[in-house]
Design a protein around this motif. Structure first.
Motif, PDB file in Angstrom:
ATOM      1  N   GLU A 266      31.530 -44.099  15.380  1.00  0.00           N
ATOM      2  CA  GLU A 266      31.550 -42.697  16.034  1.00  0.00           C
ATOM      3  C   GLU A 266      32.356 -42.146  15.069  1.00  0.00           C
ATOM      4  O   GLU A 266      33.512 -42.608  14.829  1.00  0.00           O
ATOM      5  CB  GLU A 266      32.221 -42.915  17.348  1.00  0.00           C
ATOM      6  CG  GLU A 266      31.544 -43.481  18.422  1.00  0.00           C
ATOM      7  CD  GLU A 266      30.654 -42.420  19.038  1.00  0.00           C
ATOM      8  OE1 GLU A 266      30.419 -41.421  18.659  1.00  0.00           O
ATOM      9  OE2 GLU A 266      29.429 -42.867  19.472  1.00  0.00           O
TER      10      GLU A 266
ATOM     11  N   PRO B  69      34.604 -38.764  13.640  1.00  0.00           N
ATOM     12  CA  PRO B  69      35.576 -37.617  14.116  1.00  0.00           C
ATOM     13  C   PRO B  69      34.899 -36.411  13.612  1.00  0.00           C
ATOM     14  O   PRO B  69      34.326 -36.328  12.474  1.00  0.00           O
ATOM     15  CB  PRO B  69      36.857 -37.981  13.556  1.00  0.00           C
ATOM     16  CG  PRO B  69      36.709 -38.940  12.561  1.00  0.00           C
ATOM     17  CD  PRO B  69      35.540 -39.844  12.819  1.00  0.00           C
ATOM     18  N   VAL B  70      35.098 -35.500  14.393  1.00  0.00           N
ATOM     19  CA  VAL B  70      34.818 -33.990  13.849  1.00  0.00           C
ATOM     20  C   VAL B  70      36.514 -33.331  13.489  1.00  0.00           C
ATOM     21  O   VAL B  70      37.168 -33.102  14.342  1.00  0.00           O
ATOM     22  CB  VAL B  70      34.236 -33.181  14.876  1.00  0.00           C
ATOM     23  CG1 VAL B  70      34.132 -31.823  14.494  1.00  0.00           C
ATOM     24  CG2 VAL B  70      32.769 -33.761  15.260  1.00  0.00           C
ATOM     25  N   VAL B  71      36.540 -32.695  12.113  1.00  0.00           N
ATOM     26  CA  VAL B  71      37.684 -32.094  11.933  1.00  0.00           C
ATOM     27  C   VAL B  71      37.569 -30.494  12.321  1.00  0.00           C
ATOM     28  O   VAL B  71      36.748 -29.900  12.005  1.00  0.00           O
ATOM     29  CB  VAL B  71      37.793 -32.095  10.317  1.00  0.00           C
ATOM     30  CG1 VAL B  71      39.273 -31.288   9.679  1.00  0.00           C
ATOM     31  CG2 VAL B  71      37.702 -33.346   9.829  1.00  0.00           C
ATOM     32  N   ASP B  72      38.627 -30.091  13.036  1.00  0.00           N
ATOM     33  CA  ASP B  72      38.412 -28.766  13.647  1.00  0.00           C
ATOM     34  C   ASP B  72      38.371 -27.806  12.616  1.00  0.00           C
ATOM     35  O   ASP B  72      39.048 -27.926  11.529  1.00  0.00           O
ATOM     36  CB  ASP B  72      39.762 -28.567  14.599  1.00  0.00           C
ATOM     37  CG  ASP B  72      39.996 -29.413  15.749  1.00  0.00           C
ATOM     38  OD1 ASP B  72      38.828 -29.815  16.342  1.00  0.00           O
ATOM     39  OD2 ASP B  72      41.072 -29.608  16.207  1.00  0.00           O
TER      40      ASP B  72
ATOM     41  N   ARG C 148      40.469 -33.921   6.616  1.00  0.00           N
ATOM     42  CA  ARG C 148      41.824 -34.151   7.430  1.00  0.00           C
ATOM     43  C   ARG C 148      42.199 -35.449   6.892  1.00  0.00           C
ATOM     44  O   ARG C 148      41.658 -36.432   6.742  1.00  0.00           O
ATOM     45  CB  ARG C 148      41.629 -34.279   8.909  1.00  0.00           C
ATOM     46  CG  ARG C 148      42.829 -34.696   9.630  1.00  0.00           C
ATOM     47  CD  ARG C 148      42.548 -34.942  10.960  1.00  0.00           C
ATOM     48  NE  ARG C 148      42.379 -33.726  11.972  1.00  0.00           N
ATOM     49  CZ  ARG C 148      42.842 -32.725  12.104  1.00  0.00           C
ATOM     50  NH1 ARG C 148      44.336 -32.703  11.979  1.00  0.00           N
ATOM     51  NH2 ARG C 148      42.557 -31.663  12.865  1.00  0.00           N
TER      52      ARG C 148
ATOM     53  N   LEU D 161      44.043 -39.060   7.776  1.00  0.00           N
ATOM     54  CA  LEU D 161      44.104 -39.918   8.933  1.00  0.00           C
ATOM     55  C   LEU D 161      45.161 -40.792   8.792  1.00  0.00           C
ATOM     56  O   LEU D 161      45.730 -41.603   9.763  1.00  0.00           O
ATOM     57  CB  LEU D 161      42.804 -40.549   8.870  1.00  0.00           C
ATOM     58  CG  LEU D 161      41.523 -39.768   9.538  1.00  0.00           C
ATOM     59  CD1 LEU D 161      40.426 -40.449   9.507  1.00  0.00           C
ATOM     60  CD2 LEU D 161      41.905 -38.722  10.739  1.00  0.00           C
TER      61      LEU D 161
ATOM     62  N   ALA E  77      38.862 -37.581   6.642  1.00  0.00           N
ATOM     63  CA  ALA E  77      37.796 -37.581   7.230  1.00  0.00           C
ATOM     64  C   ALA E  77      37.474 -36.018   7.022  1.00  0.00           C
ATOM     65  O   ALA E  77      38.216 -35.358   6.722  1.00  0.00           O
ATOM     66  CB  ALA E  77      37.973 -37.417   8.968  1.00  0.00           C
TER      67      ALA E  77
ATOM     68  N   THR F  49      34.245 -32.861   7.458  1.00  0.00           N
ATOM     69  CA  THR F  49      33.110 -32.071   8.591  1.00  0.00           C
ATOM     70  C   THR F  49      32.740 -30.943   7.774  1.00  0.00           C
ATOM     71  O   THR F  49      33.214 -30.010   7.375  1.00  0.00           O
ATOM     72  CB  THR F  49      33.672 -31.377   9.805  1.00  0.00           C
ATOM     73  OG1 THR F  49      33.999 -32.759  10.581  1.00  0.00           O
ATOM     74  CG2 THR F  49      32.423 -31.124  10.802  1.00  0.00           C
TER      75      THR F  49
ATOM     76  N   ARG G  61      29.245 -34.875   9.392  1.00  0.00           N
ATOM     77  CA  ARG G  61      30.564 -35.442   9.367  1.00  0.00           C
ATOM     78  C   ARG G  61      30.741 -36.827   8.617  1.00  0.00           C
ATOM     79  O   ARG G  61      29.774 -37.511   8.290  1.00  0.00           O
ATOM     80  CB  ARG G  61      30.690 -36.026  10.967  1.00  0.00           C
ATOM     81  CG  ARG G  61      30.476 -34.595  11.772  1.00  0.00           C
ATOM     82  CD  ARG G  61      30.368 -35.515  13.237  1.00  0.00           C
ATOM     83  NE  ARG G  61      28.942 -35.688  13.373  1.00  0.00           N
ATOM     84  CZ  ARG G  61      28.382 -36.684  14.072  1.00  0.00           C
ATOM     85  NH1 ARG G  61      29.097 -37.206  14.880  1.00  0.00           N
ATOM     86  NH2 ARG G  61      26.921 -36.867  14.237  1.00  0.00           N
TER      87      ARG G  61
ATOM     88  N   THR H 158      33.838 -39.885   7.294  1.00  0.00           N
ATOM     89  CA  THR H 158      35.166 -40.547   7.009  1.00  0.00           C
ATOM     90  C   THR H 158      35.144 -41.411   5.427  1.00  0.00           C
ATOM     91  O   THR H 158      34.179 -41.712   5.144  1.00  0.00           O
ATOM     92  CB  THR H 158      35.659 -41.605   8.246  1.00  0.00           C
ATOM     93  OG1 THR H 158      34.314 -42.798   8.191  1.00  0.00           O
ATOM     94  CG2 THR H 158      35.593 -40.858   9.327  1.00  0.00           C
TER      95      THR H 158
END
Length: 240
Positions: A83, A85-88, A201, A203, A213, A215, A226, A228
């Motif tokens: 899974e 993550p999505v970076v805002d 981002r 982490l 990460a 996006t 996306r 990592t």
């Protein structure tokens, strides 16, 4: 028994990271492009600096793909159930403003990098600048020469775009690092000339490793891809 399907590929100097080896994201994307379906998260581990301008064997056996050169295994890719993550995101205007603070313009450990090197005139020319909260942001409008026959940006270039915005969340001047692993899911490929935003981002760190990460967003703020990454701290002199 699965019979390997193989082809010969070369990494052109245009796609370098450090001056003498391939960009990690581009190389990983080259490996990932041999696997299907494209939407599945694919993890690629880089085993050595990818050599330039020599024949490399890209072989698929089942759901594993290996890139091998004269000195051994260069990279290995496999589909995963990770899974990601999505970076805002930020608005394109804020991403463009962040580019003015891109540290690689003044101090870059690998200034010829295809993705973000200021000395690579034919690269992606990314300028991931810090936002002050552990994220980076930059804009990217893929050029027409990065499109496949269907007019959409090729997989290796998307992986390259998802590479360095994560790396620049690290203090690369004090902690020079190279990509050791990247796991990516491409949800959709943009057309050439699509105005995109790339976010990174930080982490965390674990010894010589840094985890990040990234996006990729299209002009309407839709997630395109996306990723990592795991970065490994190195001495830049070893790559010159």
């Amino acid at each position: 028994m699965s019979i390997p399907q193989s082809t010969s590929v070369r990494i052109d100097p245009r796609f370098c990271g450090p001056a003498r080896s391939g960009n990690g994201g581009y190389t990983a994307g080259l490996v990932a492009s041999a696997l299907a379906p494209a939407r599945t998260p694919i993890r690629v581990r880089l085993r050595m600096p990818p050599p330039l301008t020599i024949d490399l064997d890209l072989a698929v056996t089942g759901d594993v793909v290996q890139l091998t050169g004269p000195d051994g295994l260069v990279a290995e890719g496999v589909g995963t159930g990770d899974e990601l993550p999505v970076v805002d995101p930020v608005e394109p205007a804020e991403a463009r403003a962040a580019e003015a603070s891109y540290r690689g313009l003044a101090h870059h450990p690998f200034p010829t990098c295809f993705a973000c090197g200021p000395e690579n005139a034919t690269g992606l020319r990314l300028r991931p600048g810090p936002l002050g909260d552990g994220r980076t942001a930059c804009t990217w409008t893929p050029s027409a020469d990065l499109a496949d026959a269907d007019g959409l940006v090729g997989t290796p270039y998307l992986w390259a775009a998802l590479d360095c915005p994560g790396g620049w969340t690290i203090d690369l001047e004090g902690r020079p690092s190279v990509l050791g692993q990247i796991t990516t899911c491409v949800d959709a490929r943009p057309p050439a000339d699509e105005a995109c935003v790339v976010m990174g981002r930080h982490l965390g760190e674990d010894g010589r490793k840094t985890h990040t990460a990234t996006t990729l967003y299209d002009a309407d703020g839709r997630v395109l891809a996306r990723a990592t990454q795991i970065w490994i701290a190195v001495d830049p002199a070893d790559f010159r």
